[in-house]
Design a protein around this motif. Structure first.
Motif, PDB file in Angstrom:
ATOM      1  N   UNK A 192      29.891  32.940 -23.301  1.00  0.00           N
ATOM      2  CA  UNK A 192      30.008  32.691 -24.426  1.00  0.00           C
ATOM      3  C   UNK A 192      31.526  32.151 -23.546  1.00  0.00           C
ATOM      4  N   UNK A 193      31.828  31.968 -22.626  1.00  0.00           N
ATOM      5  CA  UNK A 193      32.134  30.606 -22.071  1.00  0.00           C
ATOM      6  C   UNK A 193      32.022  29.670 -21.649  1.00  0.00           C
ATOM      7  N   UNK A 194      30.792  29.738 -20.704  1.00  0.00           N
ATOM      8  CA  UNK A 194      29.982  28.768 -20.616  1.00  0.00           C
ATOM      9  C   UNK A 194      29.667  27.748 -21.805  1.00  0.00           C
ATOM     10  N   UNK A 195      29.184  28.291 -22.873  1.00  0.00           N
ATOM     11  CA  UNK A 195      29.084  28.355 -24.071  1.00  0.00           C
ATOM     12  C   UNK A 195      30.489  27.412 -25.044  1.00  0.00           C
ATOM     13  N   UNK A 196      31.710  27.918 -24.398  1.00  0.00           N
ATOM     14  CA  UNK A 196      32.826  27.026 -25.740  1.00  0.00           C
ATOM     15  C   UNK A 196      32.845  25.921 -24.316  1.00  0.00           C
ATOM     16  N   UNK A 197      32.691  26.425 -22.887  1.00  0.00           N
ATOM     17  CA  UNK A 197      33.132  24.486 -21.798  1.00  0.00           C
ATOM     18  C   UNK A 197      31.990  23.235 -21.827  1.00  0.00           C
ATOM     19  N   UNK A 198      31.206  23.985 -22.507  1.00  0.00           N
ATOM     20  CA  UNK A 198      29.561  22.603 -22.924  1.00  0.00           C
ATOM     21  C   UNK A 198      29.912  22.144 -24.529  1.00  0.00           C
ATOM     22  N   UNK A 199      30.711  23.296 -25.280  1.00  0.00           N
ATOM     23  CA  UNK A 199      30.732  22.560 -26.525  1.00  0.00           C
ATOM     24  C   UNK A 199      31.639  21.518 -27.052  1.00  0.00           C
ATOM     25  N   UNK A 200      33.428  22.534 -26.975  1.00  0.00           N
ATOM     26  CA  UNK A 200      35.046  21.828 -26.774  1.00  0.00           C
ATOM     27  C   UNK A 200      35.116  20.605 -26.582  1.00  0.00           C
ATOM     28  N   UNK A 201      34.549  20.437 -25.512  1.00  0.00           N
ATOM     29  CA  UNK A 201      34.739  18.474 -24.702  1.00  0.00           C
ATOM     30  C   UNK A 201      34.176  17.702 -25.667  1.00  0.00           C
ATOM     31  N   UNK A 202      33.101  17.698 -27.048  1.00  0.00           N
ATOM     32  CA  UNK A 202      32.393  16.990 -28.044  1.00  0.00           C
ATOM     33  C   UNK A 202      32.788  17.374 -29.049  1.00  0.00           C
TER      34      UNK A 202
END
Length: 678
Positions: free
Chosen positions: A564-574
C-alpha cells in the motif's frame, strides 16, 4: 484577635502600568510605616518586593510580591503587582483577594490610555480603587489637564482630594480639599502645615466645590446642603467618601513623588479612613457574615521556593486559619506573614488577612479551600489566552524526562503559561503572553530546575491535499531463505471536500485480497499520508482498495502494508498535491482611535477582515474580527502592542485550512516549512 482588630485589617493591591513607580511607592509606604529603616531602589535590585533573580535582572516586577506592616494600629498587607501587560494574569489573580487597590500612574497625558484595561478589570469586579499620580516632578502638563485626560478612560468619577502647591514649576506641597489645610513636603518626613497660599485660594475653592458636587451625586443630604449653601461637616464628607469608595462609585485621587516620600503619608491616612474593612469586601464576594466556625480561604498565588518548597498565598475570607488545619483534605504546613522574601511564622491567621501557607499540594491558584464541605466556590480571574509561543527543547537530551514535572510546577506558579507537544510538528511549544514573559519562564526553568533550554519559533503545521484523481498499483515482493513476503494492491486516490479528513474504502470481490490483510492496506495508506509528496501530513483524501492479489504462503498483513505504501508513493504525485496552511479566527480589541491601524496590521498579514464594531460594554473601544493565516501570527501581539501603547489584545482559535498562494508555496517547500533552507 477581637472584632475591632479584624476590622482594622486592610489588604491593598498596588497596580499600574509598567514604570509608573509601584515598587518605589511600596518602599515608601513600608518606610513611612516603620516596616523598614532604609529604602531600596529598583535600579540597585534591593527593594523588598522585587526579590527574585528574574525581577532583579530586568529591574521590573514579574510576579506578585507581598509585604505586611502596621500603621496607626491598622494592619496593612500590600500586594505589589507587575505593571507589564505580559504579567497581567499575576495582577488579576491578586486583585480577586484585595479589599482595595492603589492605581499608580505618571502625570503624562500620552500614557493615560495604558490605564484603561486595568480600570476595566477593577470596575467589572467592583474593586474600590484610589489613584496616585506619581512622579509629579516629571509632569508634562498641568495637574488638572492630566486629571481630565484620566477621566476620559475611567467609568467612575474621579474625586481629587488634594490640590498641588508648586514653586518654580516644582511640587512642594498640597492643599487638603477636605480640611482646606495646606502642607509642605519634606523628604522622608511628615509634612508641615502652612498657610493657604493666597494665589491658590480661588483654584482651591473651585476644586473643592467640584469634589463636593461629585460626591453629592450619591448623597441627597449632602446635595441639599450644597444647594442651601450650608458648609458640610468634615465628618460627613469623610463618611460619604468611605461609603462611596467602598461601593466602587468614585475614585479618590492623590499625587506625589514616591521616590522622595512626597504624598505617601496622606495616602496611608486615606486608606485608614476610607478603604473598606474585610467584612465589606467579603459581602461584595457574596459571603454572608460568619455564623459558624467554618474557615474559607482562596489561593491568590502559588510559589515554589528553593528553601521551603511549595508556598500558597491565600486570602482568609471566613473563620480562622490555623497551622495544621485540613483545607480540602490537605494539611496546612506552616502559616507565614511576608515581607517580600522574608517569612515570619505565625500560629494562625484571622478573617481578612492575606498570608502564605506551606505545602498545600494539589491546590492551585484560584482554588477556594475550606475545612468543611459544601462551601461556595468564590469567583476567580479569567485565564488569559496565550498569544506568543516558542518551541523549546532541553539542551541536554537526557533532561527530557524532567521536563514534564518542571513544566507542571512552572504553570502552577504562573497559570497564564501553557505548554503542549504538537501532534504534527512533534515540537514542545511553550505559550505565554509575550517575549519577556516566556524569557522569564525559561530563566526559571534554568535556575530552579536546572533545565537550560534551546528555543526557536514554532513550525507552522502545514498540511497538503490533492486536486486530481489517480489510480496506482503497488507490489511488494521479498524472498529470503524461509518464507518470503508478497503483497499486491490496486488503489484509487481521489480528493475530498475541505475538512472531510481521510476515508478508506474497499471494493474487493472474489477474495483477491483476503479479509485479514485489508487492515494492513489501510495502515500502510495512513502511514504514507503522515508525510505526503510535499513533506507534510495529507488531509481530505479518499483511498479505495479496488483490486490485488496474494500468495497463499508468503502473503501477510505486513506485506500488504508495504504494498500500500508503494502504491501511494506512485499515485499521490500524480494527483497534483497542493499545500494548505492553518487559518485562525482572530478577535482584536483596541481603542477606537487605533482601529484603522489594526485593520492595516491585519490586512498586511494576509488577513481577511470580517468586520468591526464598537463594544457596548467598553466605551471608546472597538473589536475587529478577521481570518488570519497562522504563519502570520507569531509577532502579531508585539506589533499590536506597539501600535496601541500596549493596551491592544486579541483572542484566537483555529478555524480552517486554506490553500497557500503559489508565490509562497515554493519558498515554504524550499525551507521545509520552518524557515531553514534544505
Amino acid at each position: 484577635m477581637n472584632q475591632n482588630a479584624i476590622e482594622n485589617t486592610r489588604n491593598v493591591a498596588i497596580v499600574g502600568p509598567y514604570s509608573s513607580g509601584k515598587t518605589t511607592l511600596l518602599e515608601s509606604l513600608l518606610f513611612a510605616s516603620g516596616a523598614i529603616s532604609r529604602k531600596g531602589k529598583v535600579t540597585e535590585g534591593n527593594t523588598i518586593s522585587d526579590g527574585s533573580p528574574e525581577a532583579k535582572e530586568r529591574h521590573m516586577s514579574v510576579e506578585v510580591s507581598t509585604a505586611s506592616t502596621t500603621y496607626q494600629d491598622i494592619n496593612f498587607t500590600f500586594l505589589d503587582c507587575p505593571g507589564s501587560i505580559e504579567f497581567a494574569q499575576e495582577t488579576y489573580n491578586a486583585l480577586t483577594g484585595a479589599g482595595a487597590a492603589i492605581i499608580v500612574c505618571e502625570p503624562v497625558i500620552e500614557r493615560v490610555l495604558t490605564l484603561a484595561p486595568l480600570l476595566k478589570f477593577l470596575d467589572d469586579w467592583e474593586i474600590p480603587h484610589l489613584l496616585f499620580i506619581n512622579k509629579m516632578d516629571r509632569a508634562n502638563a498641568h495637574f488638572m489637564d492630566v486629571l481630565h485626560a484620566i477621566k476620559e478612560v475611567s467609568s467612575r468619577p474621579l474625586v481629587p482630594l488634594q490640590y498641588p502647591i508648586s514653586r518654580d514649576g516644582q511640587l512642594v506641597g498640597y492643599i487638603d480639599l477636605i480640611t482646606e489645610q495646606a502642607y509642605h513636603y519634606h523628604k522622608g518626613s511628615p509634612v508641615d502645615p502652612v498657610p493657604l497660599p493666597d494665589h491658590l485660594k480661588d483654584e482651591e475653592h473651585a476644586a473643592r466645590q467640584e469634589m463636593l458636587e461629585t460626591i453629592a451625586e450619591f448623597d441627597d443630604h449632602l446635595l441639599e446642603e450644597l444647594l442651601e449653601d450650608i458648609e458640610p461637616p468634615q465628618d460627613e464628607i469623610l463618611q460619604d467618601l468611605k461609603q462611596e469608595l467602598s461601593a466602587d462609585q468614585i475614585v479618590p485621587v492623590f499625587f506625589g513623588i514616591a521616590d522622595l516620600d512626597y504624598g505617601v503619608r496622606p495616602l496611608l491616612d486615606a486608606l485608614i479612613k476610607e478603604a473598606p474593612a474585610p467584612s465589606v469586601t467579603a459581602q461584595r464576594r457574596g459571603l454572608t457574615p460568619q455564623t459558624d466556625n467554618n474557615t474559607i480561604v482562596q489561593i491568590l498565588k502559588t510559589y515554589f521556593t528553593a528553601q521551603g518548597g511549595r508556598l500558597s498565598l491565600v486570602r482568609v475570607w471566613q473563620g480562622t486559619l490555623t497551622d495544621g488545619m485540613l483545607l480540602n483534605g490537605v494539611r496546612a504546613g506552616g502559616i507565614y506573614r511576608l515581607l517580600g522574601q522574608q517569612q515570619h511564622p505565625i500560629p494562625q491567621a484571622m478573617v481578612g488577612e492575606i498570608v502564605a501557607v506551606g505545602r498545600l499540594e494539589g491546590l492551585t491558584t484560584g482554588t477556594t479551600a475550606s475545612n468543611t464541605n459544601n462551601i461556595p466556590e468564590l469567583p476567580k480571574a479569567h485565564l488569559l489566552k496565550p498569544v506568543y509561543a516558542l518551541a523549546i527543547a532541553p539542551e541536554n537530551r537526557k533532561d527530557e524526562v524532567k521536563l514534564s514535572g518542571a513544566m507542571s510546577k512552572l504553570i502552577e506558579e504562573d497559570p497564564s503559561l501553557y505548554w503542549e507537544q504538537h501532534g504534527d510538528t512533534k515540537e514542545v511549544i511553550l505559550w505565554g503572553q509575550g517575549e519577556i514573559h516566556l524569557q522569564v519562564a525559561l530563566d526559571r526553568l534554568r535556575r530552579k530546575y536546572n533545565l537550560p533550554m534551546t528555543t526557536h519559533l514554532p513550525h507552522v503545521p502545514y498540511k497538503e491535499t490533492i486536486r486530481l484523481i489517480s489510480k496506482s498499483h503497488g507490489r511488494y515482493k521479498h524472498q529470503t531463505g524461509g518464507h518470503g513476503a508478497f503483497g499486491d494492491v490496486h488503489l484509487e486516490i481521489k480528493p475530498l471536500p475541505r475538512g472531510t479528513g481521510f476515508q478508506f474504502h474497499e471494493t474487493i470481490v472474489g477474495g483477491v485480497v483476503p479479509r485479514q490483510y485489508i487492515p494492513g492496506v489501510e495502515v500502510g495508506v495512513r502511514e504514507y499520508l503522515s508525510h505526503g509528496p510535499l513533506g507534510f501530513p495529507v488531509v481530505d483524501v479518499d483511498v479505495t482498495l479496488t483490486d490485488g492479489s496474494y500468495h497463499s504462503v508468503d502473503s501477510s498483513e505486513q506485506a500488504f502494508k508495504m504494498a500500500a505504501r508503494i502504491a501511494m508513493s506512485e499515485g499521490m504525485p500524480k494527483c497534483k498535491p497542493i499545500l494548505l496552511e492553518p487559518v485562525v479566527s482572530v478577535t482584536v480589541t483596541a481603542p477606537s482611535e487605533y482601529t484603522s491601524k489594526v485593520l492595516q496590521l491585519v490586512s498586511g498579514r494576509r488577513g481577511q477582515i470580517l468586520g468591526y464594531e464598537g463594544l457596548t460594554h467598553w466605551k471608546g473601544w472597538d473589536q475587529v474580527t478577521a481570518h488570519l493565516p497562522q504563519a502570520e501570527m507569531q509577532n502579531l501581539i508585539v506589533e499590536l502592542r506597539s501600535l496601541t501603547m500596549g493596551v491592544g489584545f486579541f483572542n484566537w482559535e483555529y478555524d480552517h485550512l486554506q490553500e497557500v498562494p503559489d508565490k509562497l508555496t515554493d519558498n515554504i517547500l524550499a525551507t521545509n516549512g520552518n524557515g531553514h533552507r534544505k
